[in-house]
Design a protein around this motif. Structure first.
Motif, PDB file in Angstrom:
ATOM      1  N   SER A 179       1.324   4.052  -2.899  1.00  0.00           N
ATOM      2  CA  SER A 179       0.824   5.454  -2.670  1.00  0.00           C
ATOM      3  C   SER A 179       1.883   6.612  -2.947  1.00  0.00           C
ATOM      4  O   SER A 179       1.674   7.824  -2.566  1.00  0.00           O
ATOM      5  CB  SER A 179       0.497   5.423  -1.204  1.00  0.00           C
ATOM      6  N   VAL A 180       2.956   6.459  -3.702  1.00  0.00           N
ATOM      7  CA  VAL A 180       3.789   7.377  -3.952  1.00  0.00           C
ATOM      8  C   VAL A 180       3.341   8.204  -5.143  1.00  0.00           C
ATOM      9  O   VAL A 180       2.241   7.586  -6.005  1.00  0.00           O
ATOM     10  CB  VAL A 180       5.155   6.735  -4.099  1.00  0.00           C
ATOM     11  N   LEU A 181       3.768   9.304  -5.431  1.00  0.00           N
ATOM     12  CA  LEU A 181       3.509  10.027  -6.573  1.00  0.00           C
ATOM     13  C   LEU A 181       4.105   9.355  -7.743  1.00  0.00           C
ATOM     14  O   LEU A 181       5.333   9.170  -7.794  1.00  0.00           O
ATOM     15  CB  LEU A 181       3.807  11.373  -6.578  1.00  0.00           C
ATOM     16  N   VAL A 225       6.831  18.716  -6.063  1.00  0.00           N
ATOM     17  CA  VAL A 225       7.061  18.316  -4.861  1.00  0.00           C
ATOM     18  C   VAL A 225       7.970  19.620  -4.222  1.00  0.00           C
ATOM     19  O   VAL A 225       7.194  19.904  -2.873  1.00  0.00           O
ATOM     20  CB  VAL A 225       8.000  17.092  -4.525  1.00  0.00           C
ATOM     21  N   ASP A 226       8.641  20.189  -4.686  1.00  0.00           N
ATOM     22  CA  ASP A 226       9.456  21.180  -3.992  1.00  0.00           C
ATOM     23  C   ASP A 226       8.712  22.691  -3.689  1.00  0.00           C
ATOM     24  O   ASP A 226       8.827  23.076  -2.761  1.00  0.00           O
ATOM     25  CB  ASP A 226      10.623  21.597  -4.920  1.00  0.00           C
ATOM     26  N   HIS A 227       7.984  22.955  -4.874  1.00  0.00           N
ATOM     27  CA  HIS A 227       7.127  24.294  -4.770  1.00  0.00           C
ATOM     28  C   HIS A 227       5.887  24.118  -3.928  1.00  0.00           C
ATOM     29  O   HIS A 227       5.435  25.170  -3.210  1.00  0.00           O
ATOM     30  CB  HIS A 227       6.706  24.621  -6.189  1.00  0.00           C
ATOM     31  N   ARG A 270       7.678  16.826 -12.143  1.00  0.00           N
ATOM     32  CA  ARG A 270       7.482  16.164 -10.674  1.00  0.00           C
ATOM     33  C   ARG A 270       8.437  16.673  -9.668  1.00  0.00           C
ATOM     34  O   ARG A 270       7.649  16.889  -8.613  1.00  0.00           O
ATOM     35  CB  ARG A 270       7.786  14.457 -10.903  1.00  0.00           C
ATOM     36  N   ALA A 274       4.719  21.433  -1.711  1.00  0.00           N
ATOM     37  CA  ALA A 274       4.883  20.614  -0.480  1.00  0.00           C
ATOM     38  C   ALA A 274       5.359  21.614   0.783  1.00  0.00           C
ATOM     39  O   ALA A 274       4.742  21.328   1.856  1.00  0.00           O
ATOM     40  CB  ALA A 274       5.670  19.351  -0.433  1.00  0.00           C
ATOM     41  N   HIS A 305       1.417  23.245   1.433  1.00  0.00           N
ATOM     42  CA  HIS A 305       0.226  22.367   1.913  1.00  0.00           C
ATOM     43  C   HIS A 305       0.499  20.768   1.640  1.00  0.00           C
ATOM     44  O   HIS A 305       1.513  20.391   0.673  1.00  0.00           O
ATOM     45  CB  HIS A 305      -0.908  22.821   0.962  1.00  0.00           C
ATOM     46  N   THR A 306      -0.290  20.024   2.039  1.00  0.00           N
ATOM     47  CA  THR A 306      -0.130  18.693   1.929  1.00  0.00           C
ATOM     48  C   THR A 306      -0.271  18.162   0.237  1.00  0.00           C
ATOM     49  O   THR A 306      -1.427  18.839  -0.343  1.00  0.00           O
ATOM     50  CB  THR A 306      -1.180  18.011   2.649  1.00  0.00           C
ATOM     51  N   LEU A 307       0.357  17.699  -0.552  1.00  0.00           N
ATOM     52  CA  LEU A 307       0.510  17.477  -1.919  1.00  0.00           C
ATOM     53  C   LEU A 307      -0.952  16.953  -2.089  1.00  0.00           C
ATOM     54  O   LEU A 307      -1.416  16.078  -1.538  1.00  0.00           O
ATOM     55  CB  LEU A 307       1.344  16.535  -2.229  1.00  0.00           C
ATOM     56  N   GLN A 322       0.943  -1.182  -0.157  1.00  0.00           N
ATOM     57  CA  GLN A 322      -0.055  -0.107   0.204  1.00  0.00           C
ATOM     58  C   GLN A 322       0.933   1.280  -0.222  1.00  0.00           C
ATOM     59  O   GLN A 322       0.546   2.228  -0.723  1.00  0.00           O
ATOM     60  CB  GLN A 322      -0.748   0.024   1.072  1.00  0.00           C
ATOM     61  N   LEU A 323       1.966   1.273   0.747  1.00  0.00           N
ATOM     62  CA  LEU A 323       2.844   2.400   0.894  1.00  0.00           C
ATOM     63  C   LEU A 323       3.661   2.422  -0.505  1.00  0.00           C
ATOM     64  O   LEU A 323       3.709   3.716  -0.782  1.00  0.00           O
ATOM     65  CB  LEU A 323       4.003   2.152   2.002  1.00  0.00           C
ATOM     66  N   GLY A 324       3.840   1.350  -1.002  1.00  0.00           N
ATOM     67  CA  GLY A 324       4.499   1.414  -2.289  1.00  0.00           C
ATOM     68  C   GLY A 324       3.634   2.042  -3.486  1.00  0.00           C
ATOM     69  O   GLY A 324       4.171   2.812  -4.381  1.00  0.00           O
TER      70      GLY A 324
END
Lengths: 268, 112
Positions: free
Chosen positions: B20-22, B53-55, B49, B57, B60-62, B16-18
């Protein structure tokens, strides 16, 4: 503490004038990996109520935190700390004492993101210096956000040198914090927090350090955010003594029966 | 709980964790994007991508790309710039929008 409250209340009043920011926390004892963007500033007043020790003990810890985003996934903070305690004097009366506990400096770095990566990870360092001693605290932060669920785990280690009449007194604390929460709509999360705390120190007159106190705390947490500020509240009763010296189901010599922490965040 | 069940739970959780990545851009994303933007490259989508993430996160939560339809992302990014003061260069905006659109359309890379 009154000075800190007088100082923080006008800043809280600025909240309706400030822009929304989403470095909101879902937990009060457990940290997540999020850091502020470069140049962003946030004010976080925190109040922890501690009660339930023998003798009618009541304590309030007040912290005012100024957070600044440094960029490159780093943020730093400065804290002002104060405590007020009331305790029985053994003769039916009570003594009350308020004290400025010192200042703290924090550096927090984010290594991976809880949504973009399999696990969010971060490192946290806090140094506190005050009239009572010096503390160094390090934390490994892990968190994950999947859909409407948020989880966070902190591994905490703390070393303290307390100033005593007979000299410096070393203490070590090891703590594990766990928070699990679910989002209820856009603005509210509900969950639970667990805290397992261990105190290691030398008893009076001895030099060898050993585990003197260990306890487990667990309780519900609620967090909410508006467009302009956020808040979080955890009610954390002590669940069990897990080791150390003493007897009884709970350790009320070192810890309180109930801790309640209220935390606000205002983006400035 | 038996060791076997514990292992199964651990594997399920890890899976599930794997999942749930972008999503990391792949050839299937380039294939989806090329009819729309003939100059698109895999490197550009990967850059999008990273910049997303950099701008984003830090504030706010992505938001997962598939939470919105692909065609809604350009407008959403513009809203963040206009209403929330997000500052992006033209290149950064293009990279981020293109990544979000392809990731919205194909949130998980199909296994062969």
């Amino acid at each position: 503490m009154r000075r800190l409250i007088r100082f923080s209340l006008p800043l809280l009043a600025l909240a309706p004038l400030t822009q929304a920011h989403a470095s909101d926390r879902h937990f009060t004892f457990t940290h997540e990996t999020d850091v502020l963007s470069k140049g962003d500033v946030e004010l976080e007043p925190s109040t922890t109520f501690r009660l339930g020790k023998p003798g009618g003990y009541f304590g309030v810890d007040e912290r005012i935190e100024f957070e600044v985003g440094l960029g490159h996934r780093l943020q730093t903070s400065l804290y002002l700390n104060a405590t007020t305690e009331r305790a029985g004097d053994g003769q039916g009366g009570f003594t009350s004492e308020s004290a400025f506990e010192g200042v703290s400096w924090e550096l927090k770095g984010k290594l991976s993101d809880p949504v973009a990566d399999a696990i969010g990870a971060g490192l946290y360092l806090e140094i506190t210096a005050g009239p009572g001693g010096v503390e160094f605290e390090g934390k490994v932060l892990l968190d994950k956000s999947i859909g409407n669920f948020v989880g966070a785990l902190n591994l905490v280690s703390e070393a303290e040198l307390a100033f005593h009449d007979e000299g410096l007194h070393p203490e070590a604390k090891v703590e594990v914090d766990l928070g699990l929460a679910g989002r209820i709509g856009k603005y509210v999360t509900l969950g639970v927090e667990l805290r397992q705390h261990n105190l290691i120190e030398a008893e009076d007159g001895e030099t060898q350090m050993k585990l003197l106190h260990s306890a487990l705390f667990a309780g519900p947490t609620v967090a909410w955010r508006s467009d302009r500020w956020w808040g979080a509240l955890t009610v954390m009763p002590q669940v069990a003594r897990l080791g150390g010296e003493g007897t009884g189901v709970l350790d009320l010599e070192e810890y309180e029966n109930l801790s309640t922490r209220l935390l606000f965040g205002v983006h400035l | 709980m038996s060791a076997g069940r514990l292992l199964a739970v651990a594997i399920a959780l890890g899976s599930q964790l794997g999942c749930s990545v972008l999503v990391h851009p792949a050839d299937v994303h380039v294939a989806w994007a090329t009819p729309r933007w003939p100059d698109v490259t895999l490197a550009e989508l990967a850059q999008g991508r990273t910049e997303y993430v950099d701008h984003c996160a830090g504030c706010h939560t992505l938001v997962r790309p598939e939470a919105q339809e692909p065609e809604h992302w350009p407008e959403h990014v513009s809203e963040m710039e206009d209403e929330q003061g997000v500052k992006l260069t033209a290149d950064e905006r293009q990279h981020i929008v293109r990544y979000l659109m392809v990731a919205s359309a194909i949130p998980v890379v199909p296994k062969d």
